[in-house]
Design a protein around this motif. Structure first.
Motif, PDB file in Angstrom:
ATOM      1  N   PRO A 199       0.856  -1.196   0.000  1.00 28.90           N
ATOM      2  CA  PRO A 199       0.000   0.000   0.000  1.00 28.90           C
ATOM      3  C   PRO A 199       0.888   1.241   0.000  1.00 28.90           C
ATOM      4  O   PRO A 199       1.887   1.304   0.714  1.00 28.90           O
ATOM      5  CB  PRO A 199      -0.784  -0.130   1.313  1.00 28.90           C
ATOM      6  N   VAL A 200       0.544   2.227  -0.811  1.00 33.23           N
ATOM      7  CA  VAL A 200       1.423   3.376  -1.019  1.00 33.23           C
ATOM      8  C   VAL A 200       1.142   4.455   0.011  1.00 33.23           C
ATOM      9  O   VAL A 200      -0.009   4.837   0.243  1.00 33.23           O
ATOM     10  CB  VAL A 200       1.231   3.937  -2.444  1.00 33.23           C
ATOM     11  N   ASN A 201       2.216   4.959   0.641  1.00 35.30           N
ATOM     12  CA  ASN A 201       2.128   6.103   1.537  1.00 35.30           C
ATOM     13  C   ASN A 201       2.683   7.317   0.797  1.00 35.30           C
ATOM     14  O   ASN A 201       3.901   7.482   0.673  1.00 35.30           O
ATOM     15  CB  ASN A 201       2.917   5.842   2.831  1.00 35.30           C
ATOM     16  N   PHE A 202       1.795   8.145   0.270  1.00 35.16           N
ATOM     17  CA  PHE A 202       2.220   9.282  -0.556  1.00 35.16           C
ATOM     18  C   PHE A 202       3.072  10.268   0.227  1.00 35.16           C
ATOM     19  O   PHE A 202       4.040  10.825  -0.301  1.00 35.16           O
ATOM     20  CB  PHE A 202       0.993   9.986  -1.137  1.00 35.16           C
ATOM     21  N   SER A 203       2.733  10.486   1.478  1.00 36.62           N
ATOM     22  CA  SER A 203       3.466  11.464   2.284  1.00 36.62           C
ATOM     23  C   SER A 203       4.901  11.030   2.512  1.00 36.62           C
ATOM     24  O   SER A 203       5.833  11.848   2.431  1.00 36.62           O
ATOM     25  CB  SER A 203       2.759  11.670   3.638  1.00 36.62           C
ATOM     26  N   ASN A 204       5.106   9.761   2.808  1.00 29.24           N
ATOM     27  CA  ASN A 204       6.472   9.275   3.042  1.00 29.24           C
ATOM     28  C   ASN A 204       7.323   9.408   1.779  1.00 29.24           C
ATOM     29  O   ASN A 204       8.488   9.831   1.834  1.00 29.24           O
ATOM     30  CB  ASN A 204       6.445   7.818   3.490  1.00 29.24           C
ATOM     31  N   ILE A 205       6.770   9.057   0.640  1.00 25.90           N
ATOM     32  CA  ILE A 205       7.526   9.168  -0.614  1.00 25.90           C
ATOM     33  C   ILE A 205       7.788  10.625  -0.935  1.00 25.90           C
ATOM     34  O   ILE A 205       8.879  10.984  -1.409  1.00 25.90           O
ATOM     35  CB  ILE A 205       6.758   8.471  -1.750  1.00 25.90           C
ATOM     36  N   ALA A 206       6.814  11.490  -0.660  1.00 30.10           N
ATOM     37  CA  ALA A 206       6.995  12.920  -0.922  1.00 30.10           C
ATOM     38  C   ALA A 206       8.147  13.485  -0.102  1.00 30.10           C
ATOM     39  O   ALA A 206       8.973  14.256  -0.613  1.00 30.10           O
ATOM     40  CB  ALA A 206       5.699  13.673  -0.612  1.00 30.10           C
TER      41      ALA A 206
END
Length: 385
Positions: A199-206
């Motif tokens: 599941p993708v965590n957009f905030s962490n990748i950002a």
């Protein structure tokens, strides 16, 4: 030569789009299927210039005396979307049929291009599936070389994969002006590869890439539109209790993931091998759904507690867990057993590295990878779909 499982219509019978990631073998498949077809290759500079400046040339060249039983192939059609207006006219007024091939649907889907009013069927060619390899199926090779035919067959895949990634950045991203900062997008690719199958965590990748969460969402949209990856949505139909709704992301080729994530050689027994194994099981299931026209979606099932099942086909037609282990224990079966208490599942399968197929006392099929492939592509796991 690898015989592909995707069945295309006979010449002159149907107009269709054929999408697929770069180097999956779309052009090869079309040339084999339509040896007498009229061919327009927009990768050729002269063809591109002619039709980009005067798209009406297509109509002028084809409307007089064209054979309606002959398939016209337009390769890399997304490079000149205006040609689709001419295609539409020739379909309606001259009864001609087209094979419209491309590696990026972004400009067609998100621009003002003519989508032919729903008159064109959509096909998608994916990388090589184990079900197409037959006796040549080698799981470790697939998980290290990936699914792109030329790279899969190569004795030295790393340089080819590096070139593939560089060409993707240069030709699909930079040339189309899809992002403001190519270095930022390249950094995003590396970070996104680490999230493959998760599941993708957009905030962490950002935070890792130094861009906004919205930019990361847009970047994932680019991966999806250029067919380098796809979302696996959560199963959302009837349920007894609340489910986790986060989608998971899968790159279309595990070899690309390996290079972006700097995995080196993935070896049995390692966590990275397990992630590559799950990507492969997704690849087989997604290809099966696409090629056999299975009537149902591919999703995953997950409770807020974290109990999950990797893949669900249709309305609980088939539930599949991917476990890259040679010994399946009770803890590996927890997700499939929890699912059965919530839903009536027609078939539950765990794909693994055990050497012999068996069935648990409560009906879960434990299948070695090769057995899973055979049963899946024969339709045995989905009732002959």
């Amino acid at each position: 030569m690898i015989k592909r499982n995707l069945i295309l219509p006979r010449s002159g019978r149907e107009t269709f789009f054929l999408w697929g990631p770069r180097q999956t073998g779309k052009t090869t498949l079309l040339r084999e299927h339509y040896p007498g077809g009229h061919w327009i290759d927009l990768l050729k500079s002269d063809d591109f210039r002619r039709y980009a400046t005067r798209p009406e040339l297509l109509r002028l060249e084809l409307e007089m005396g064209s054979d309606s039983t002959r398939q016209t192939v337009i390769d890399e059609v997304q490079k000149v979307p205006a040609l689709l207006n001419e295609v539409h006219w020739l379909m309606e007024n001259r009864g001609l049929h087209f094979a419209l091939c491309g590696s990026s649907a972004r400009r067609v889907r998100r621009g003002a291009a003519n989508l032919l009013g729903g008159r064109a069927v959509r096909y998608e060619l994916r990388g090589v599936a184990a079900g197409e390899l037959g006796d040549r199926f080698d799981l470790d090779r697939l998980l290290n070389h990936g699914y792109l035919p030329r790279i899969h067959e190569s004795a030295r895949p790393r340089r080819l994969l590096d070139s593939y990634i560089a060409d993707y950045l240069k030709e699909e991203i930079a040339a189309e002006g899809l992002v403001r900062s190519l270095p930022a997008f390249a950094g995003f690719l590396d970070a996104a590869a680490l999230s493959d199958t998760e599941p993708v965590n957009f905030s962490n990748i950002a935070r890792e890439c130094g861009v906004s969460s919205q930019a990361v969402r847009n970047y994932f949209g680019i991966l999806e539109d250029t067919l380098l990856g796809r979302w696996l949505p959560a199963w959302r139909k009837r349920r007894k209790r609340r489910l986790s709704g986060a989608a998971k992301f899968y790159f279309s080729d595990v070899g690309v993931v390996n290079r972006l994530a700097r995995r080196g050689t993935v070896e049995r027994g390692s966590e990275l091998y397990g992630k590559a194994f799950e990507n492969w099981v997704h690849h087989e299931l997604a290809a099966f759904v696409a090629y056999t026209e299975f009537d149902g979606d591919l999703t995953h099932w997950r409770l807020p507690s974290g109990v999950e099942v990797d893949f669900v086909l249709g309305d609980m037609t088939l539930a599949v867990e991917a476990k890259a282990t040679a010994v399946i224990g009770r803890h590996h079966l927890k997700g499939l057993r929890s699912l059965a208490t919530e839903h009536a599942v027609l078939r539950r399968v765990i794909v693994c590295l055990e050497t012999k197929a068996r069935r648990t006392e409560d009906g879960i099929e434990v299948l070695p990878a090769a057995s899973f492939v055979r049963k899946l592509w024969r339709g045995e796991l989905t009732g002959g779909a």
